[in-house]
Design a protein around this motif. Structure first.
Motif, PDB file in Angstrom:
ATOM      1  N   GLN A 321       0.817  -1.233   0.000  1.00  0.00           N
ATOM      2  CA  GLN A 321       0.000   0.000   0.000  1.00  0.00           C
ATOM      3  C   GLN A 321       0.847   1.279   0.000  1.00  0.00           C
ATOM      4  O   GLN A 321       0.385   2.333   0.411  1.00  0.00           O
ATOM      5  N   CYS A 322       2.086   1.182  -0.491  1.00  0.00           N
ATOM      6  CA  CYS A 322       2.950   2.367  -0.545  1.00  0.00           C
ATOM      7  C   CYS A 322       2.827   3.123  -1.859  1.00  0.00           C
ATOM      8  O   CYS A 322       3.616   4.034  -2.110  1.00  0.00           O
ATOM      9  N   GLY A 323       1.903   2.756  -2.703  1.00  0.00           N
ATOM     10  CA  GLY A 323       1.788   3.534  -3.933  1.00  0.00           C
ATOM     11  C   GLY A 323       0.775   2.976  -4.890  1.00  0.00           C
ATOM     12  O   GLY A 323       0.288   1.846  -4.737  1.00  0.00           O
ATOM     13  N   LEU A 324       0.423   3.805  -5.893  1.00  0.00           N
ATOM     14  CA  LEU A 324      -0.532   3.394  -6.928  1.00  0.00           C
ATOM     15  C   LEU A 324      -0.084   4.004  -8.254  1.00  0.00           C
ATOM     16  O   LEU A 324       0.759   4.900  -8.283  1.00  0.00           O
ATOM     17  N   THR A 325      -0.664   3.488  -9.320  1.00  0.00           N
ATOM     18  CA  THR A 325      -0.303   3.963 -10.653  1.00  0.00           C
ATOM     19  C   THR A 325      -1.553   4.444 -11.389  1.00  0.00           C
ATOM     20  O   THR A 325      -2.568   3.735 -11.400  1.00  0.00           O
ATOM     21  N   LEU A 326      -1.450   5.628 -11.974  1.00  0.00           N
ATOM     22  CA  LEU A 326      -2.566   6.215 -12.712  1.00  0.00           C
ATOM     23  C   LEU A 326      -2.286   6.136 -14.204  1.00  0.00           C
ATOM     24  O   LEU A 326      -1.170   6.424 -14.643  1.00  0.00           O
ATOM     25  N   ALA A 327      -3.298   5.764 -14.973  1.00  0.00           N
ATOM     26  CA  ALA A 327      -3.144   5.721 -16.432  1.00  0.00           C
ATOM     27  C   ALA A 327      -4.414   6.275 -17.076  1.00  0.00           C
ATOM     28  O   ALA A 327      -5.532   5.941 -16.666  1.00  0.00           O
ATOM     29  N   LYS A 328      -4.187   7.114 -18.081  1.00  0.00           N
ATOM     30  CA  LYS A 328      -5.318   7.782 -18.726  1.00  0.00           C
ATOM     31  C   LYS A 328      -5.889   6.924 -19.838  1.00  0.00           C
ATOM     32  O   LYS A 328      -5.137   6.303 -20.602  1.00  0.00           O
ATOM     33  N   ARG A 402     -18.544   0.651 -14.852  1.00  0.00           N
ATOM     34  CA  ARG A 402     -19.238   1.358 -15.931  1.00  0.00           C
ATOM     35  C   ARG A 402     -18.270   1.542 -17.096  1.00  0.00           C
ATOM     36  O   ARG A 402     -17.053   1.382 -16.929  1.00  0.00           O
ATOM     37  N   ARG A 403     -18.823   1.880 -18.249  1.00  0.00           N
ATOM     38  CA  ARG A 403     -18.003   2.041 -19.440  1.00  0.00           C
ATOM     39  C   ARG A 403     -17.116   3.276 -19.284  1.00  0.00           C
ATOM     40  O   ARG A 403     -17.623   4.375 -19.035  1.00  0.00           O
ATOM     41  N   PRO A 404     -15.796   3.106 -19.399  1.00  0.00           N
ATOM     42  CA  PRO A 404     -14.940   4.289 -19.296  1.00  0.00           C
ATOM     43  C   PRO A 404     -14.996   5.114 -20.575  1.00  0.00           C
ATOM     44  O   PRO A 404     -15.398   4.593 -21.618  1.00  0.00           O
ATOM     45  N   VAL A 405     -14.629   6.371 -20.494  1.00  0.00           N
ATOM     46  CA  VAL A 405     -14.550   7.210 -21.697  1.00  0.00           C
ATOM     47  C   VAL A 405     -13.157   7.825 -21.749  1.00  0.00           C
ATOM     48  O   VAL A 405     -12.490   7.953 -20.720  1.00  0.00           O
ATOM     49  N   PRO A 406     -12.698   8.204 -22.949  1.00  0.00           N
ATOM     50  CA  PRO A 406     -11.374   8.829 -23.042  1.00  0.00           C
ATOM     51  C   PRO A 406     -11.280  10.012 -22.090  1.00  0.00           C
ATOM     52  O   PRO A 406     -12.225  10.792 -21.964  1.00  0.00           O
ATOM     53  N   GLY A 407     -10.152  10.085 -21.405  1.00  0.00           N
ATOM     54  CA  GLY A 407      -9.963  11.149 -20.427  1.00  0.00           C
ATOM     55  C   GLY A 407     -10.118  10.655 -18.993  1.00  0.00           C
ATOM     56  O   GLY A 407      -9.560  11.236 -18.066  1.00  0.00           O
ATOM     57  N   ASP A 408     -10.863   9.566 -18.818  1.00  0.00           N
ATOM     58  CA  ASP A 408     -10.955   8.968 -17.479  1.00  0.00           C
ATOM     59  C   ASP A 408      -9.577   8.432 -17.080  1.00  0.00           C
ATOM     60  O   ASP A 408      -8.737   8.134 -17.946  1.00  0.00           O
ATOM     61  N   LEU A 409      -9.389   8.274 -15.802  1.00  0.00           N
ATOM     62  CA  LEU A 409      -8.162   7.626 -15.324  1.00  0.00           C
ATOM     63  C   LEU A 409      -8.515   6.249 -14.780  1.00  0.00           C
ATOM     64  O   LEU A 409      -9.594   6.059 -14.211  1.00  0.00           O
ATOM     65  N   LEU A 410      -7.599   5.316 -14.975  1.00  0.00           N
ATOM     66  CA  LEU A 410      -7.700   4.053 -14.251  1.00  0.00           C
ATOM     67  C   LEU A 410      -6.603   4.092 -13.183  1.00  0.00           C
ATOM     68  O   LEU A 410      -5.439   4.390 -13.485  1.00  0.00           O
ATOM     69  N   ALA A 411      -6.999   3.827 -11.953  1.00  0.00           N
ATOM     70  CA  ALA A 411      -6.037   3.817 -10.848  1.00  0.00           C
ATOM     71  C   ALA A 411      -5.764   2.368 -10.460  1.00  0.00           C
ATOM     72  O   ALA A 411      -6.680   1.635 -10.088  1.00  0.00           O
ATOM     73  N   PHE A 412      -4.496   1.963 -10.585  1.00  0.00           N
ATOM     74  CA  PHE A 412      -4.082   0.606 -10.211  1.00  0.00           C
ATOM     75  C   PHE A 412      -3.506   0.666  -8.806  1.00  0.00           C
ATOM     76  O   PHE A 412      -2.507   1.355  -8.567  1.00  0.00           O
ATOM     77  N   ALA A 413      -4.141  -0.049  -7.908  1.00  0.00           N
ATOM     78  CA  ALA A 413      -3.756   0.046  -6.496  1.00  0.00           C
ATOM     79  C   ALA A 413      -2.552  -0.849  -6.188  1.00  0.00           C
ATOM     80  O   ALA A 413      -2.300  -1.838  -6.867  1.00  0.00           O
ATOM     81  N   ASN A 414      -1.823  -0.457  -5.173  1.00  0.00           N
ATOM     82  CA  ASN A 414      -0.778  -1.297  -4.572  1.00  0.00           C
ATOM     83  C   ASN A 414       0.295  -1.749  -5.563  1.00  0.00           C
ATOM     84  O   ASN A 414       0.650  -2.925  -5.618  1.00  0.00           O
ATOM     85  N   THR A 415       0.818  -0.800  -6.329  1.00  0.00           N
ATOM     86  CA  THR A 415       1.818  -1.136  -7.348  1.00  0.00           C
ATOM     87  C   THR A 415       3.263  -0.889  -6.902  1.00  0.00           C
ATOM     88  O   THR A 415       4.187  -1.135  -7.690  1.00  0.00           O
ATOM     89  N   ALA A 416       3.467  -0.409  -5.677  1.00  0.00           N
ATOM     90  CA  ALA A 416       4.838   0.002  -5.301  1.00  0.00           C
ATOM     91  C   ALA A 416       5.831  -1.168  -5.337  1.00  0.00           C
ATOM     92  O   ALA A 416       6.998  -0.978  -5.656  1.00  0.00           O
ATOM     93  N   GLY A 417       5.385  -2.363  -5.024  1.00  0.00           N
ATOM     94  CA  GLY A 417       6.302  -3.513  -5.017  1.00  0.00           C
ATOM     95  C   GLY A 417       6.462  -4.115  -6.405  1.00  0.00           C
ATOM     96  O   GLY A 417       5.589  -4.829  -6.872  1.00  0.00           O
ATOM     97  N   TYR A 418       7.550  -3.825  -7.050  1.00  0.00           N
ATOM     98  CA  TYR A 418       7.967  -4.402  -8.345  1.00  0.00           C
ATOM     99  C   TYR A 418       7.153  -3.962  -9.567  1.00  0.00           C
ATOM    100  O   TYR A 418       7.563  -4.202 -10.690  1.00  0.00           O
ATOM    101  N   ALA A 419       5.977  -3.340  -9.385  1.00  0.00           N
ATOM    102  CA  ALA A 419       5.128  -3.061 -10.547  1.00  0.00           C
ATOM    103  C   ALA A 419       5.379  -1.678 -11.146  1.00  0.00           C
ATOM    104  O   ALA A 419       4.868  -1.368 -12.213  1.00  0.00           O
TER     105      ALA A 419
END
Ligand SMILES: *Cc1c(COP(=O)(O)O)cnc(C)c1O
Length: 463
Positions: A321-328, A402-419
């Motif tokens: 839980q030391c970090g997350l990754t955001l992708a548009k 729900r259906r995402p649309v361009p411009g939304d972010l996807l937040a990937f949780a708990n990525t600090a370890g190796y990801a």
């Protein structure tokens, strides 16, 4: 989150330095419960972040470095040599800086001892403290429990290693033995710890004075809160592989499983996303294991009785839980004839490398604007931005609320370890993700670039 990615680009990693200090405290409390002394060394290789490292330097933790760059980074973050161990394959420059600064070296074998001794003599350095990394432990019976490792010296060759330690008595000081097993099995690790205690006895019977055993890392993370979720998913995946339900993956990928005329073959090659015991609790469980060859007493009691220090090297577990990754989201495309939507992200698969570690988790949709009338859950496949068929963020079909649309972010949780950065490349001249550090200041979150973070005000963290 949107203003951050608007300014700094997508993908973006966010690290939370204060969390690593909290995770360290959990490991410390296990040491206290068993009345054990010794150091917790953060395995740096799991994340390149400066903020996490500098925050940890402000605690009493140590750091385990596995390259010249990591050693320089640790020294620069404020770790003194007595808080650093150097492990893994070493080039001459790495070994030199470790020896010069007085870092403890986890040695792989006789050749490395010879190399260290030569350096010490040639440059008139102080003797180097060494831990002997061992592998190939066996139980008292015939069954070999611990898996083969390409690192360390097989424990049956300990004699040869100790002869080298004695031969180089002027140049190295033996402080103990170490192992690191990449397994989730407590039984395997207990066998290794028991074997290490026996190895320490062998050292002492030769008049050497070791005082520590380093149990390495691999304490793990539980990524999913609910066991049922995981069991449900793996059963459904099995059914899909056997053709008993529609596929749950891109191209019917089976994550190691395959169906052969109605029979399940292969083995599931996924990280066990739900773990009832992980992190500090796993260390606790390991220490409570009975040592069969040593009177059936708990391993912790044996360590305490000999006044050995217990060292550990958690990577992933300290980063829980030391970090997350955001992708548009760049594009959302329907497939002809229906099926999962194709969602293209402003990221490469190697920027969000959960899949490389077999970790499956659904991202959270962070809408750009207030969600319209929701059309309900949708199945999607998540693609990266490379011109490569295999650039899938995950081969799993992901179900979003729900259906995402361009411009939304996807937040990937708990990525600090190796990801975050372990696999990251600059393929196709696409930039590697930037990283920011975030911390709470009263009710507000504040942030700065990862390399601008120091654990002092006004930057936050340990104050
Ligand atoms: C990778 C590594 C670790 C950390 O492993 P985790 O599974 O991240 O806890 C610890 N020690 C050594 C020697 C390693 O190579």
């Amino acid at each position: 989150m949107h203003s951050l990615t608007d300014a700094l680009g997508s993908p973006l990693h966010v690290v939370v330095p204060d969390q690593i200090a909290e995770n360290l405290e959990r490991f410390r409390s296990v040491y206290r419960r068993h009345h054990l002394s010794g150091q917790v060394y953060y395995a740096h290789k799991a994340n390149r972040s400066s903020a996490l490292l500098r925050r940890l330097a402000a605690t009493d933790a140590g750091v385990d470095v596995a390259s010249l760059g990591e050693l320089q980074h640790a020294l620069g973050a404020g770790f003194t040599a007595d808080r650093i161990t150097a492990t893994g394959p070493k080039n001459p420059e790495f070994l030199w800086l470790a020896a010069l600064t007085g870092v403890t070296v986890g040695v792989d074998g006789v050749a490395e001892l010879d190399q260290i001794a030569a350096l010490v003599r040639k440059h008139a350095l102080a003797p180097v403290r060494v831990l002997l990394r061992l592998s190939g432990f066996e139980t008292s019976g015939v069954k070999v429990l611990s898996r083969r490792s390409r690192f360390g010296t097989p424990v049956r060759e300990l004699e040869r290693l100790l002869e080298a330690v004695e031969r180089h008595g002027d140049a190295v000081e033996l402080t103990g033995v170490a192992y690191h097993l990449d397994t989730t099995s407590v039984a395997e690790k207990a066998t290794a710890l028991e074997g290490s205690l026996a190895a320490l006895e062998a050292c002492r019977s030769r008049g050497l004075r070791p005082r520590a055993v380093d149990v390495g890392g691999g304490f793990g993370v539980s990524y999913l809160a609910e066991r049922e979720q995981w069991e449900e998913y793996t059963s459904a995946l099995t059914a899909a592989v056997l053709g008993r339900r529609p596929p749950l993956t891109w191209g019917g990928h089976g994550y190691g499983l395959r169906g052969e005329s109605g029979t399940l073959r292969g083995a599931l090659g996924l990280y066990p996303a739900h773990r009832s015991v992980a992190g500090a609790a796993y260390l606790d469980e390991l220490l409570a294991q009975p040592a069969a060859s040593l009177g059936g007493r708990p391993l912790a009691a044996l360590l305490l009785e000999h006044l050995y220090d217990l060292h550990s090297e958690p990577g992933r577990a300290l980063l829980d839980q030391c970090g997350l990754t955001l992708a548009k989201v760049l594009e959302v495309r329907s497939q002809e004839g229906g099926g999962a939507l194709l969602v293209r992200l402003a990221a490469k698969a190697d920027d969000i490398a959960l899949e490389d570690h077999g970790v499956l988790m659904d991202p959270v949709v962070v809408p750009r604007s207030a969600a319209g009338p929701g059309e309900g859950p949708v199945a999607v496949h998540l693609f990266g931005g490379l011109c490569l068929e295999t650039d899938l963020i995950t081969r799993r079909t992901v179900f979003l609320p729900r259906r995402p649309v361009p411009g939304d972010l996807l937040a990937f949780a708990n990525t600090a370890g190796y990801a975050m950065d372990f696999h990251a490349t600059r393929a196709q001249h696409q930039p590697a993700a930037r990283k920011v550090a975030a911390w709470q200041d009263g009710d507000a979150w504040r942030w700065c670039l990862d390399d601008q973070f120091w654990p002092i005000t006004p930057s936050g963290g340990a104050q």
